[in-house]
Design an enzyme around this catalytic site. Structure first.
Site, short mmCIF file in Angstrom:
data_model
loop_
_atom_site.label_atom_id
_atom_site.label_comp_id
_atom_site.label_asym_id
_atom_site.label_seq_id
_atom_site.Cartn_x
_atom_site.Cartn_y
_atom_site.Cartn_z
N SER A 39 0.81 -1.22 0.00
CA SER A 39 0.00 0.00 0.00
C SER A 39 0.84 1.27 0.00
O SER A 39 0.32 2.34 -0.29
CB SER A 39 -0.92 0.02 1.22
OG SER A 39 -0.16 -0.11 2.41
N ASP A 329 -3.33 8.09 7.70
CA ASP A 329 -4.14 7.17 8.49
C ASP A 329 -3.20 6.40 9.41
O ASP A 329 -2.03 6.78 9.54
CB ASP A 329 -5.03 6.27 7.60
CG ASP A 329 -4.23 5.24 6.79
OD1 ASP A 329 -3.04 5.00 7.10
OD2 ASP A 329 -4.81 4.66 5.86
N HIS A 332 -0.31 4.81 7.16
CA HIS A 332 0.27 5.42 5.96
C HIS A 332 0.62 6.89 6.14
O HIS A 332 -0.19 7.66 6.66
CB HIS A 332 -0.72 5.26 4.79
CG HIS A 332 -1.09 3.83 4.56
ND1 HIS A 332 -2.29 3.29 4.96
CD2 HIS A 332 -0.38 2.82 4.02
CE1 HIS A 332 -2.31 2.00 4.65
NE2 HIS A 332 -1.17 1.68 4.08
#
Ligand SMILES: *[C@@H]1O[C@H](CO)[C@@H](O)[C@H](O)[C@H]1NC(C)=O
Ligand SMILES: *[C@@H]1O[C@H](CO)[C@@H](O)[C@H](O)[C@H]1NC(C)=O
Ligand SMILES: *[C@@H]1O[C@H](CO)[C@@H](O)[C@H](O)[C@H]1NC(C)=O
Length: 354
Positions: A39, A329, A332
């Site tokens: 991610s 978040d 991340h």
């Protein structure tokens, strides 16, 4: 410091100040960029998958071009977006699964990354993400399409001069090893790290056999400082979880020594390990130096648990301005932090360009 060093240092500073971090100049030095991993670099491949690990809805992307939630796990750009810009690509390499990799774009590379994947294929399987093995299969398919168009002799140069970036491994620990008894009862953390390193070495060797000669790999970040990791494993403390950071540092050492061995074994391979651990750790422990104020909470929601589908338009208390947040978040970095990471990546990856 002699004059030349001074000159180099001031040039370097100038470049940093002008945020187009390095005048790498011509794209023809680096004709293409190929991106693999999780991610931290997925730009929307997961949008096409039946997985819950997605980020193609608000508030993700709220500071991106046209406020579009693309599937990037950030409020804005990823480090690789800044790198593509620094290398003077007209735009970031699109997600391979989106169908946008074609036409004039085809020869500029592609992004194969998938959120929730790791070095170990079981990590991706837990989340129905695209494993590194499958990312390599997609790369082979892509490579076949390129060879059809520009034929073998020109494709050889494209793949040997193009930069291959690998950014993965956090999910293997945080979303697999630490919480999955099927793995952590069978392997101690050293053994698990060894498995991952073996997967890494196989991946590099496979890329090399397919003609890649320039490969950059990022280290693990300080996984014990991810807001989600502090919430889950911090035993109520607000401090970075030392045990997790130690695991990451030990893994990073193995990554380095294995990479040194790979360079000896595979002639002509330009392989660089890029340290994102120190960059991110620096932002977290000395935020003021870089203009950050918040390191414990992600911007989205309460910033203690939210990521992926838990970070959504209904999340309460999402911060108004993510610029001073290291984390967007709970897993991340924010766009602002990604820009810092990218600048360091570009400096460290200098040898991949020249
Ligand atoms: C290969 O590259 C050369 C030099 O750039 C070019 O003239 C030629 O048309 C290319 N061949 C193919 C099949 O694309
Ligand atoms: C491994 O670490 C050393 C010391 O930091 C560094 O000089 C070397 O370039 C690293 N190896 C790779 C392959 O990046
Ligand atoms: C967020 O804050 C930064 C500086 O702290 C400022 O430059 C930027 O315009 C702000 N963004 C918004 C959306 O208010």
């Amino acid at each position: 410091m002699d004059f030349q060093m001074l000159l180099a240092a001031s040039f370097y500073l100038l470049c940093l100040i002008h945020s187009l971090p390095f005048s790498y100049a011509q794209t023809d030095r680096v004709p293409a960029l190929f991106i693999f991993g999780d991610s931290t670099v997925d730009v929307g491949n997961n949008n096409e998958l039946p997985t819950i690990i997605k980020a193609n809805f608000p508030p993700y992307g709220r500071d991106y071009i046209n406020q579009t939630p693309t599937g990037r796990f950030s409020n804005g750009k990823l480090a690789t977006d800044f790198i593509a810009k620094g290398l003077r690509f007209p735009s970031s390499q699109p997600p391979y699964l989106s169908g946008q990799v074609g036409g004039r774009n085809l020869l500029l590379g592609a992004n194969f990354a998938s959120a929730g994947s790791g070095y170990h294929d079981t990590t991706a399987q837990l989340f129905q993400a695209i494993s590194l093995t499958e990312q390599l299969e997609n790369y082979k398919e892509y490579r076949g399409r390129v060879i059809e168009i520009i034929r073998e002799e020109n494709a050889t140069s494209l793949f040997s001069r193009g930069i291959h970036l690998v950014s993965t491994g956090s999910s293997d620990f945080v979303q697999n090893y630490y919480i999955n008894p099927l793995v952590n009862i069978v392997y101690n953390v050293d053994q698990f790290s060894d498995l991952l390193i073996q997967d890494y070495a196989n991946f590099v060797e496979d890329l090399y056999q397919l003609g890649a000669r320039k490969i950059g790999v990022t280290t693990l970040p300080p996984i014990g400082c991810l807001p989600a990791a502090i919430t889950l494993f911090g035993l109520g403390s607000d401090e970075c979880v030392e045990r997790l950071n130690r695991n990451a540092m030990e893994f990073n050492q193995r990554l380095n020594s294995t990479s040194e061995q790979l360079k000896i074994r595979l002639p002509g391979l330009n392989l660089v390990v890029v340290d994102v651990y120190q960059t991110l750790y620096g932002l977290i422990t000395r935020p003021g130096e870089s203009g950050f104020t918040e390191t414990r909470h992600g911007c989205c929601g309460t910033g203690l648990v939210e990521t992926s589908i838990l970070c959504n338009a209904l999340s309460l208390d999402t911060c108004y301005n993510a610029t001073e947040y290291v984390f967007w978040d709970t897993f991340h970095p924010s766009e602002a932090a990604n820009e810092h990471i990218a600048n360091d990546l570009i400096v460290a990856g200098y040898h991949l360009v020249y």
